[in-house]
Design an enzyme around this catalytic site. Structure first.
Site, PDB file in Angstrom:
ATOM      1  N   GLY A   1       0.816  -1.204   0.000  1.00 53.51           N
ATOM      2  CA  GLY A   1       0.000   0.000   0.000  1.00 53.51           C
ATOM      3  C   GLY A   1       0.854   1.259   0.000  1.00 53.51           C
ATOM      4  O   GLY A   1       1.940   1.308  -0.584  1.00 53.51           O
ATOM      5  N   SER A   2       0.385   2.285   0.661  1.00 62.67           N
ATOM      6  CA  SER A   2       1.073   3.578   0.642  1.00 62.67           C
ATOM      7  C   SER A   2       2.434   3.527   1.305  1.00 62.67           C
ATOM      8  O   SER A   2       3.285   4.389   1.040  1.00 62.67           O
ATOM      9  CB  SER A   2       0.201   4.645   1.329  1.00 62.67           C
ATOM     10  N   THR A   3       2.679   2.535   2.158  1.00 60.00           N
ATOM     11  CA  THR A   3       3.991   2.471   2.804  1.00 60.00           C
ATOM     12  C   THR A   3       5.098   2.241   1.780  1.00 60.00           C
ATOM     13  O   THR A   3       6.244   2.603   2.021  1.00 60.00           O
ATOM     14  CB  THR A   3       4.024   1.338   3.842  1.00 60.00           C
TER      15      THR A   3
ATOM     16  N   LYS B   1       5.415   3.768  -0.905  1.00 58.27           N
ATOM     17  CA  LYS B   1       5.811   5.042  -1.486  1.00 58.27           C
ATOM     18  C   LYS B   1       7.166   5.500  -0.930  1.00 58.27           C
ATOM     19  O   LYS B   1       7.898   6.227  -1.595  1.00 58.27           O
ATOM     20  CB  LYS B   1       4.747   6.101  -1.194  1.00 58.27           C
TER      21      LYS B   1
END
Length: 580
Positions: free
Chosen positions: A293-295, A297
């Site tokens: 997920g966004s981690t 990024k």
């Protein structure tokens, strides 16, 4: 004489045997006698405490008692049975079996509250022993339950940190030794020997009580709002990897770990309950797997910054979603974040910043370095690197094909405009089938958007490259610049404007147009420099003159509604400022 000799011989053997036993084996039989007449009782060592980083006690010990009976010393069994039944709250039959059992010492109950133990001791019952013990106690009940874990009835760790560091937390038990006669009755005034216990070591962990408490409160609020089954929060210091909080709600009561934290009814067998308990005790943060997920990024961003393909001040625009192949990937902010630089995009956790085509274009120019070097930073093993090599080749072929389609489409759109070009024509010019173009870009409209302001603005790069091509006249290149700028301006305004509320659009209007005019300025600098070399222009400062043209066009764009009118005005501005 023979009888006398035999008697003498037997006497000598007996004397020799006595000397052997009393001199050479004396220590052995002394120990045997002590073991026979000494009764041993344990003195439990206190288990080490678990403390947070600031010294707040998260797991402590509470003094409890162990009630035992020594059968040979009990003088009034009925009174003992009655008192223990009353004080311990267990049935008489169970107490009777243990009191009447013939053994050196029989435990009746462990982990008895100290107040109850003191009350039993006050009766002064012969044969009843009350020994102090320790029971694990968790002052905050459910706090970090799946991290700390709990202990069993013998004070040994079962799950969590309690079992991980059990060898350090456990102490060494002491002993009380008393002398008894042959019947097992303690000898009065014989005294007793005592071996003191050694308490366990304390364990200081990186968890912060306040941060952990706050994380659990937030997790519970989110779980209620989202109607989720469970929520996990992990807070880490990125500088050293220390975990400040690890919340997993719903947590369970560490002081009652065998009680389920939700109602499941009464119709349940032991196996099913144990399965539910195992699920309740499970720590999802360390036992379960998740999509990054966004981690992830963080990985993308750090790779880009490490390789120098992006800076914190690079500008991006987030309309609220991104088209990738046949899917629309939405940003978590429905209306988009608008204009933002790379640093702001990371702070906003904006999808568009890390998948934006401008950034992707920069990655493509450094593809080999990024693919082969970055995984080493994150300890990717050799086998995975080999697989990645094959994947990279396929990725490069795919990206090259997409770039070919974009270059061809840019050329055709510049010459014929949007409505003058079809997908079939673009596919034929690229030497591919129609389905290939649609697989990469979805539709003609999406391809046109890519040409106008995707992947670092291929239309602008096309014009810049054309500026260096002496076979194309300067005036024709200027016409293409004006046409593409008008197309890009109109498409950007319409595309972005349709995705934003009117008020938000007007507030961000100037920022939305910046990429269009930034590319126009770059193109104008190139064409003015070429015109100077060919003697067409006599501009002393191409950079300043390009800025002047852009500012003039910028002002025109605020009031004109028609792209055709805007292009006509741009023609007039450029003709006047370049003395054409």
């Amino acid at each position: 004489m023979v009888v006398f000799a035999l008697i003498f011989l037997m006497t000598g053997v007996l004397i020799g045997r006595l000397v052997y036993l009393m001199v050479f084996r004396s220590e052995y039989y002394v120990e045997q006698a002590k073991d026979l007449h000494e009764r041993e009782r344990d003195i439990k060592a206190a288990r080490g405490q678990i403390l947070d980083r600031n010294g707040v006690v998260l797991a402590a010990n509470r003094t409890v008692c162990t009630i035992s009976v020594i059968h040979s010393q009990v003088t009034d069994p009925e009174t003992v049975i009655r008192v223990l039944t009353k004080e311990l709250g267990i049935d008489e039959e169970t107490v009777r079996k243990r009191v009447e059992k013939v053994s050196s010492i029989e435990r009746v109950r462990t982990n008895v509250d100290k107040s109850v133990g003191d009350a039993i001791r006050a009766y002064g019952l012969a044969g009843v022993k009350v020994d102090e013990d320790y029971k694990r106690y968790y002052p905050y009940d459910t706090l970090a339950s799946k991290v700390l874990g709990f202990t069993g009835g013998d004070n040994q760790g079962i799950i969590g940190l309690e079992v991980k560091y059990d060898d350090y937390l456990q102490g060494t038990n002491g002993k009380i030794l008393t002398l008894t006669d042959a019947r097992g009755v303690e000898i009065e005034n014989a005294g007793e020997s005592r071996l003191d216990p050694v308490d366990g070591n304390n364990l200081v962990i990186s968890i912060d009580y306040n941060i952990q408490m706050y994380a659990e409160q937030v997790a519970e609020k989110v779980m209620e709002q989202k109607q989720a089954d469970h929520v996990s929060i992990l807070i880490m210091n990125p500088q050293n990897g220390e975990i400040y909080a690890m919340a997993n709600v719903p947590e369970f009561n560490l002081n009652e770990p065998f009680v389920l934290n939700y109602d499941v009814g009464t119709d349940m067998d032991a196996a099913k309950k144990q399965e539910l308990l195992n699920q309740m005790w499970r720590n999802p943060c360390i036992n379960d797997t998740y999509e990054p997920g966004s981690t992830f990024k963080i990985i993308t961003a750090s790779a880009a910054l490490e390789q120098g393909v992006v800076t914190l001040n690079d500008n991006f625009f987030c309309p609220g979603y991104k088209i990738v192949e046949d899917r629309r990937i939405r940003c978590h902010k429905a209306g988009g974040h608008g204009a933002e630089n790379f640093e702001q995009g990371l702070m906003n956790s904006c999808k568009q910043v890390v998948v934006k085509k401008q950034l992707e274009e920069k990655f493509e120019r450094e593809k080999t370095t990024l693919v082969f070097d970055v995984p080493l930073i994150y300890n990717v093993n050799d086998k995975k690197s080999l697989r990645r090599t094959e994947m990279t080749k396929r990725m490069n072929d795919t990206e090259e094909r997409k770039r070919q389609i974009l270059r061809t489409a840019t050329d055709l759109f510049a010459k014929k405009g949007y409505h003058g070009v079809g997908i079939d024509e673009i596919a034929e010019a690229c030497g591919v089938v129609r389905g290939t173009v649609l697989r990469y870009f979805g539709s003609k409209q999406e391809l046109y958007k890519e040409v106008l302001y995707g992947r670092g603005n291929p239309s602008g790069e096309y014009i810049i490259a054309a500026c260096e091509d002496t076979s194309i006249p300067v005036t024709e290149i200027l016409d293409r610049i004006i046409t593409l700028t008008g197309q890009q301006f109109e498409s950007t305004i319409n595309y972005v404007g349709s995705e934003m509320k009117q008020e938000e659009f007007m507030q961000n209007f100037d920022v939305i147009r910046l990429p269009v005019y930034r590319r126009l300025k770059e193109c104008m600098v190139k064409i003015i420099e070429r015109g100077n070399r060919e003697g067409i222009f006599r501009v002393e400062d191409p950079n300043m003159r390009a800025y002047s043209i852009v500012f003039a066009v910028f002002g025109v764009g605020e009031s004109l509604e028609s792209r055709q009118v805007m292009e006509a005005e741009m023609h007039e501005i450029i003709r006047r400022m370049l003395d054409l």
